[in-house]
Design an enzyme around this catalytic site. Structure first.
Site, PDB file in Angstrom:
ATOM      1  N   GLY A   1       0.783  -1.226   0.000  1.00 52.34           N
ATOM      2  CA  GLY A   1       0.000   0.000   0.000  1.00 52.34           C
ATOM      3  C   GLY A   1       0.816   1.278   0.000  1.00 52.34           C
ATOM      4  O   GLY A   1       1.829   1.403  -0.698  1.00 52.34           O
TER       5      GLY A   1
ATOM      6  N   ASP B   1       5.464  -6.828  15.172  1.00 55.79           N
ATOM      7  CA  ASP B   1       4.020  -6.627  15.278  1.00 55.79           C
ATOM      8  C   ASP B   1       3.775  -5.403  16.156  1.00 55.79           C
ATOM      9  O   ASP B   1       3.973  -5.452  17.375  1.00 55.79           O
ATOM     10  CB  ASP B   1       3.376  -7.869  15.893  1.00 55.79           C
ATOM     11  CG  ASP B   1       1.858  -7.757  15.994  1.00 55.79           C
ATOM     12  OD1 ASP B   1       1.311  -6.681  15.681  1.00 55.79           O
ATOM     13  OD2 ASP B   1       1.225  -8.746  16.410  1.00 55.79           O
ATOM     14  N   LEU B   2       3.351  -4.314  15.554  1.00 54.03           N
ATOM     15  CA  LEU B   2       3.169  -3.062  16.286  1.00 54.03           C
ATOM     16  C   LEU B   2       1.906  -3.035  17.138  1.00 54.03           C
ATOM     17  O   LEU B   2       1.646  -2.046  17.818  1.00 54.03           O
ATOM     18  CB  LEU B   2       3.170  -1.875  15.315  1.00 54.03           C
ATOM     19  CG  LEU B   2       4.503  -1.616  14.626  1.00 54.03           C
ATOM     20  CD1 LEU B   2       4.364  -0.464  13.628  1.00 54.03           C
ATOM     21  CD2 LEU B   2       5.595  -1.296  15.642  1.00 54.03           C
TER      22      LEU B   2
ATOM     23  N   GLY C   1      -0.925   0.491   9.356  1.00 52.44           N
ATOM     24  CA  GLY C   1      -2.278   0.616   9.878  1.00 52.44           C
ATOM     25  C   GLY C   1      -3.164  -0.526   9.440  1.00 52.44           C
ATOM     26  O   GLY C   1      -2.857  -1.243   8.484  1.00 52.44           O
TER      27      GLY C   1
ATOM     28  N   TYR D   1     -12.181   2.376  13.517  1.00 53.78           N
ATOM     29  CA  TYR D   1     -11.163   2.968  12.646  1.00 53.78           C
ATOM     30  C   TYR D   1     -11.216   4.494  12.692  1.00 53.78           C
ATOM     31  O   TYR D   1     -10.192   5.162  12.872  1.00 53.78           O
ATOM     32  CB  TYR D   1     -11.368   2.470  11.218  1.00 53.78           C
ATOM     33  CG  TYR D   1     -10.344   2.991  10.223  1.00 53.78           C
ATOM     34  CD1 TYR D   1      -9.080   2.435  10.158  1.00 53.78           C
ATOM     35  CD2 TYR D   1     -10.667   4.020   9.342  1.00 53.78           C
ATOM     36  CE1 TYR D   1      -8.144   2.894   9.240  1.00 53.78           C
ATOM     37  CE2 TYR D   1      -9.747   4.488   8.426  1.00 53.78           C
ATOM     38  CZ  TYR D   1      -8.481   3.924   8.376  1.00 53.78           C
ATOM     39  OH  TYR D   1      -7.556   4.387   7.472  1.00 53.78           O
TER      40      TYR D   1
END
Length: 260
Positions: free
Chosen positions: A13, A42-43, A72, A154
């Site tokens: 993306g 892995d955030l 995101g 979101y």
């Protein structure tokens, strides 16, 4: 010397488009993602965030010029809160010390025009307070109905993120240290994240009814990448705490004169 950046969400993306653009310009990019990246973490977890800072420091030799917090999720689940808000904030705050040695330090994150859409006030407040455990619990409640309240997750995370930028950018830690901190807020971008939402003409039409984009419609990732690259370039010396909508006009249509 070429500039060195750390960029999260580098595998796909907007993140991949930005990484590719910077590297085409001769810059060094330390890519971060959950797969296919120089730093695989892995955030959504505290361990992943700590590992990001450690690995970025090791690979860069302890000094970088820019941070791109792009990673995101867009699913109606608590993980979206963990990555989009807490992961982003941890990335920026954790990597900020590595910017100290740069002659032109810069930082940018990706918010969204979704910050203009309906959100959950309780979740936004918990995010603004930085209360991760309570925010995750609230997101769990909202996620019980993915089609309705789950859709607020979101937008809430992106609204809180935009507020975070506005609150932090002019502080001693950022502006006082000579670091412009800003955000880009994309409209609908043709990425793997949105593929299911724009797969048919009917689906695109329905989505554009909610997210109007009168200027050229749905955008490709490179459109946002170019903005991010400029925001973190040496040319940007005075933009501070701005959330720039690269959304084909959604902000204009939805808010009009209300912001003024």
């Amino acid at each position: 010397m070429p500039r060195t950046s750390v960029l999260t969400g580098a595998a796909s993306g907007i993140g991949k488009a930005t990484k590719d653009l910077l590297e085409q310009r001769g810059e060094r990019v330390i890519g971060v993602d959950i797969h296919d990246a120089e730093v695989v973490v892995d955030l959504s977890t505290a361990e992943g965030r700590a590992a990001l800072v450690q690995e970025a420091g090791r690979i860069s030799g302890g000094s970088i010029d820019a941070v791109y917090a792009v990673a995101g999720l867009a699913v109606p689940a608590p993980a979206t809160v963990a990555v989009n808000f807490f992961g982003t904030v941890a990335t920026l705050e954790g990597l900020r010390p590595l910017l100290a040695g740069s002659e032109a330090p810069r930082a940018v994150l990706v918010s969204s025009m979704a910050a203009l859409l309906p959100s959950d006030g309780e979740l936004v407040a918990l995010l603004t307070d930085g209360d991760e455990s309570a925010a995750m619990a609230r997101a769990e409640v909202l996620a019980r109905d993915p089609a309705t309240t789950g859709q607020l997750i979101y937008a809430s995370a992106k609204l809180a993120l935009s507020r975070w930028v506005r609150r932090e950018a002019a502080t001693a830690a950022w502006a006082g240290a000579g670091i412009p901190l800003n955000a880009a807020a994309p409209g609908i971008i043709a990425t793997p994240m949105t593929a299911g939402l724009i797969a048919t003409a009917e689906a695109r039409e329905q989505l554009l009814h909610v997210v109007p984009m009168p200027l050229n419609g749905i955008a490709e990732p490179i459109v946002v990448a170019r903005l991010l690259a400029w925001l973190n370039s040496e040319e940007n010396t005075h933009l501070c705490g701005q959330v720039i909508y690269v959304d084909g006009g959604s902000d204009v249509v939805l808010r009009g004169d209300s912001v003024w």
